[in-house]
Design a protein around this motif. Structure first.
Motif, PDB file in Angstrom:
ATOM      1  N   ALA A  57      21.287  78.481  -9.012  1.00  0.00           N
ATOM      2  CA  ALA A  57      20.292  79.487  -9.409  1.00  0.00           C
ATOM      3  C   ALA A  57      19.033  78.822  -9.966  1.00  0.00           C
ATOM      4  O   ALA A  57      17.917  79.231  -9.654  1.00  0.00           O
ATOM      5  N   THR A  58      19.198  77.788 -10.763  1.00  0.00           N
ATOM      6  CA  THR A  58      18.057  77.090 -11.351  1.00  0.00           C
ATOM      7  C   THR A  58      17.275  76.331 -10.284  1.00  0.00           C
ATOM      8  O   THR A  58      16.047  76.292 -10.308  1.00  0.00           O
ATOM      9  N   ALA A  59      17.972  75.736  -9.325  1.00  0.00           N
ATOM     10  CA  ALA A  59      17.295  75.019  -8.243  1.00  0.00           C
ATOM     11  C   ALA A  59      16.449  75.970  -7.405  1.00  0.00           C
ATOM     12  O   ALA A  59      15.308  75.658  -7.058  1.00  0.00           O
ATOM     13  N   ILE A  60      16.998  77.129  -7.090  1.00  0.00           N
ATOM     14  CA  ILE A  60      16.249  78.126  -6.308  1.00  0.00           C
ATOM     15  C   ILE A  60      15.041  78.609  -7.108  1.00  0.00           C
ATOM     16  O   ILE A  60      13.938  78.744  -6.575  1.00  0.00           O
ATOM     17  N   TYR A  61      15.255  78.849  -8.383  1.00  0.00           N
ATOM     18  CA  TYR A  61      14.163  79.282  -9.262  1.00  0.00           C
ATOM     19  C   TYR A  61      13.046  78.242  -9.282  1.00  0.00           C
ATOM     20  O   TYR A  61      11.870  78.573  -9.146  1.00  0.00           O
ATOM     21  N   SER A  62      13.401  76.976  -9.407  1.00  0.00           N
ATOM     22  CA  SER A  62      12.409  75.905  -9.452  1.00  0.00           C
ATOM     23  C   SER A  62      11.672  75.786  -8.117  1.00  0.00           C
ATOM     24  O   SER A  62      10.456  75.597  -8.085  1.00  0.00           O
ATOM     25  N   PHE A  63      12.391  75.892  -7.030  1.00  0.00           N
ATOM     26  CA  PHE A  63      11.776  75.802  -5.711  1.00  0.00           C
ATOM     27  C   PHE A  63      10.830  76.974  -5.459  1.00  0.00           C
ATOM     28  O   PHE A  63       9.841  76.833  -4.740  1.00  0.00           O
ATOM     29  N   SER A  64      11.132  78.129  -6.055  1.00  0.00           N
ATOM     30  CA  SER A  64      10.285  79.312  -5.844  1.00  0.00           C
ATOM     31  C   SER A  64       8.871  79.091  -6.383  1.00  0.00           C
ATOM     32  O   SER A  64       7.908  79.638  -5.848  1.00  0.00           O
ATOM     33  N   ASP A  65       8.733  78.278  -7.410  1.00  0.00           N
ATOM     34  CA  ASP A  65       7.406  77.957  -7.938  1.00  0.00           C
ATOM     35  C   ASP A  65       6.587  77.203  -6.892  1.00  0.00           C
ATOM     36  O   ASP A  65       5.399  77.481  -6.683  1.00  0.00           O
ATOM     37  N   PHE A  66       7.217  76.261  -6.214  1.00  0.00           N
ATOM     38  CA  PHE A  66       6.565  75.501  -5.143  1.00  0.00           C
ATOM     39  C   PHE A  66       6.174  76.432  -3.996  1.00  0.00           C
ATOM     40  O   PHE A  66       5.069  76.353  -3.462  1.00  0.00           O
ATOM     41  N   VAL A  67       7.083  77.316  -3.612  1.00  0.00           N
ATOM     42  CA  VAL A  67       6.826  78.252  -2.522  1.00  0.00           C
ATOM     43  C   VAL A  67       5.629  79.141  -2.866  1.00  0.00           C
ATOM     44  O   VAL A  67       4.736  79.362  -2.037  1.00  0.00           O
ATOM     45  N   GLY A  68       5.597  79.637  -4.098  1.00  0.00           N
ATOM     46  CA  GLY A  68       4.477  80.469  -4.524  1.00  0.00           C
ATOM     47  C   GLY A  68       3.152  79.741  -4.456  1.00  0.00           C
ATOM     48  O   GLY A  68       2.137  80.309  -4.038  1.00  0.00           O
ATOM     49  N   TYR A 122      -2.254  79.305  -1.630  1.00  0.00           N
ATOM     50  CA  TYR A 122      -3.341  78.633  -0.902  1.00  0.00           C
ATOM     51  C   TYR A 122      -3.857  79.527   0.223  1.00  0.00           C
ATOM     52  O   TYR A 122      -5.058  79.709   0.395  1.00  0.00           O
ATOM     53  N   PHE A 123      -2.946  80.101   0.996  1.00  0.00           N
ATOM     54  CA  PHE A 123      -3.343  80.941   2.126  1.00  0.00           C
ATOM     55  C   PHE A 123      -3.870  82.300   1.665  1.00  0.00           C
ATOM     56  O   PHE A 123      -4.786  82.848   2.262  1.00  0.00           O
ATOM     57  N   LEU A 124      -3.283  82.829   0.591  1.00  0.00           N
ATOM     58  CA  LEU A 124      -3.778  84.103   0.064  1.00  0.00           C
ATOM     59  C   LEU A 124      -5.234  83.996  -0.374  1.00  0.00           C
ATOM     60  O   LEU A 124      -6.042  84.889  -0.121  1.00  0.00           O
ATOM     61  N   LEU A 125      -5.563  82.903  -1.040  1.00  0.00           N
ATOM     62  CA  LEU A 125      -6.947  82.713  -1.489  1.00  0.00           C
ATOM     63  C   LEU A 125      -7.905  82.652  -0.316  1.00  0.00           C
ATOM     64  O   LEU A 125      -9.001  83.212  -0.372  1.00  0.00           O
ATOM     65  N   VAL A 180      12.893  85.566  -9.642  1.00  0.00           N
ATOM     66  CA  VAL A 180      12.367  84.644  -8.633  1.00  0.00           C
ATOM     67  C   VAL A 180      11.103  85.221  -7.991  1.00  0.00           C
ATOM     68  O   VAL A 180      10.115  84.513  -7.785  1.00  0.00           O
ATOM     69  N   GLY A 181      11.122  86.501  -7.683  1.00  0.00           N
ATOM     70  CA  GLY A 181       9.932  87.158  -7.129  1.00  0.00           C
ATOM     71  C   GLY A 181       8.752  87.098  -8.086  1.00  0.00           C
ATOM     72  O   GLY A 181       7.607  86.889  -7.678  1.00  0.00           O
ATOM     73  N   PHE A 182       9.042  87.262  -9.367  1.00  0.00           N
ATOM     74  CA  PHE A 182       7.999  87.164 -10.399  1.00  0.00           C
ATOM     75  C   PHE A 182       7.382  85.769 -10.410  1.00  0.00           C
ATOM     76  O   PHE A 182       6.167  85.609 -10.462  1.00  0.00           O
ATOM     77  N   VAL A 183       8.230  84.747 -10.336  1.00  0.00           N
ATOM     78  CA  VAL A 183       7.731  83.363 -10.346  1.00  0.00           C
ATOM     79  C   VAL A 183       6.882  83.087  -9.106  1.00  0.00           C
ATOM     80  O   VAL A 183       5.810  82.485  -9.195  1.00  0.00           O
ATOM     81  N   ILE A 184       7.345  83.531  -7.945  1.00  0.00           N
ATOM     82  CA  ILE A 184       6.568  83.336  -6.715  1.00  0.00           C
ATOM     83  C   ILE A 184       5.233  84.048  -6.819  1.00  0.00           C
ATOM     84  O   ILE A 184       4.184  83.484  -6.473  1.00  0.00           O
ATOM     85  N   THR A 185       5.247  85.286  -7.310  1.00  0.00           N
ATOM     86  CA  THR A 185       4.010  86.045  -7.451  1.00  0.00           C
ATOM     87  C   THR A 185       3.048  85.365  -8.419  1.00  0.00           C
ATOM     88  O   THR A 185       1.855  85.245  -8.146  1.00  0.00           O
ATOM     89  N   ALA A 190       1.602  82.186  -6.875  1.00  0.00           N
ATOM     90  CA  ALA A 190       0.716  82.444  -5.748  1.00  0.00           C
ATOM     91  C   ALA A 190      -0.589  83.115  -6.159  1.00  0.00           C
ATOM     92  O   ALA A 190      -1.577  83.041  -5.429  1.00  0.00           O
ATOM     93  N   THR A 191      -0.594  83.752  -7.313  1.00  0.00           N
ATOM     94  CA  THR A 191      -1.777  84.558  -7.663  1.00  0.00           C
ATOM     95  C   THR A 191      -2.342  84.183  -9.025  1.00  0.00           C
ATOM     96  O   THR A 191      -3.217  83.343  -9.136  1.00  0.00           O
ATOM     97  N   GLN A 192      -1.833  84.789 -10.048  1.00  0.00           N
ATOM     98  CA  GLN A 192      -2.397  84.670 -11.389  1.00  0.00           C
ATOM     99  C   GLN A 192      -2.383  83.244 -11.933  1.00  0.00           C
ATOM    100  O   GLN A 192      -3.333  82.820 -12.566  1.00  0.00           O
ATOM    101  N   GLY A 193      -1.319  82.508 -11.688  1.00  0.00           N
ATOM    102  CA  GLY A 193      -1.181  81.169 -12.259  1.00  0.00           C
ATOM    103  C   GLY A 193      -2.367  80.266 -12.009  1.00  0.00           C
ATOM    104  O   GLY A 193      -3.080  79.887 -12.927  1.00  0.00           O
TER     105      GLY A 193
END
Length: 198
Positions: free
Chosen positions: A116-127, A132-135, A175-180, A183-186
């Motif tokens: 669960a922690t590995a997926i959570y950490s990877f989601s930050d990278f995915v976001g 980049y593309f959203l911008l 995980v969705g929150f981290v990706i969002t 990808a956006t606010q961060g």
């Protein structure tokens, strides 16, 4: 990180270095060839030089906060920075392992804590990659506003899911929150603040 920032290069009189950075950072959809791209880059550099030589570069802290000419931009940047740090991402990062433990105790969580922690950490990278593309497609303002809305939705659904004992849904929302956020606010908030204050 080899290149200096554009304004630093302009201030030192290194226009060729500034031009290289402008060409790397911006696209020129109206330019037909390299000569036109260089001309547009030079115009941008001249505009930046004029702004940095003007009174905006000599604004005091008091003027930035109180003067009607600058205060709106200043306070918008302060609010954006505040929202960025108060959205809950730091708390989620710090207490994520505890959250996974609580979800496991509820009995409706199928993942081991390490997975669960590995997926959570990877989601930050995915976001970050998605951001980049959203911008490029949507622009800063749209990305920031939609990111805030998306984070609110994920937090709200995660709260409801946790309250009713749906552990895996809670995890997916986190995980969705981290990706969002990634990808956006961060990243966009600090980019926007830097652009407004230059």
């Amino acid at each position: 990180y080899k290149q200096e920032p554009i304004l630093f290069s302009i201030g030192k009189g290194h226009d060729s270095e500034a031009q290289k950075m402008v060409r790397r950072l911006f696209t020129f959809p109206t330019a037909q060839n390299d000569e036109e791209k260089n001309k547009i880059a030079d115009e941008y550099i001249a505009e930046l030089r004029a702004k940095s030589d003007s009174t905006t570069s000599k604004v005091t802290f008091k003027q930035a906060i109180c003067d009607p000419q600058y205060r709106k931009a200043t306070w918008i940047c302060v609010i954006i920075g505040f929202l960025n740090k108060q959205c809950g991402i730091d708390g989620l990062a710090v207490f994520f392992t505890r959250l996974v433990g609580l979800l496991s105790e509820q009995g409706s969580f199928p993942l081991r804590a390490t997975h669960a922690t590995a997926i959570y950490s990877f989601s930050d990278f995915v976001g970050g990659c998605i951001g980049y593309f959203l911008l490029k497609m949507l622009g800063r303002k749209t990305v920031m506003i939609s990111g805030q809305i998306g984070m609110v939705v994920f937090q709200f659904v995660a709260g409801l899911a946790y309250m009713f004992g749906y552990g895996f849904t809670t995890y997916l929302c986190a995980v969705g929150f981290v990706i969002t956020f990634a990808a956006t606010q961060g990243p966009v908030a600090w980019l926007y603040i830097a652009e407004v204050t230059v």
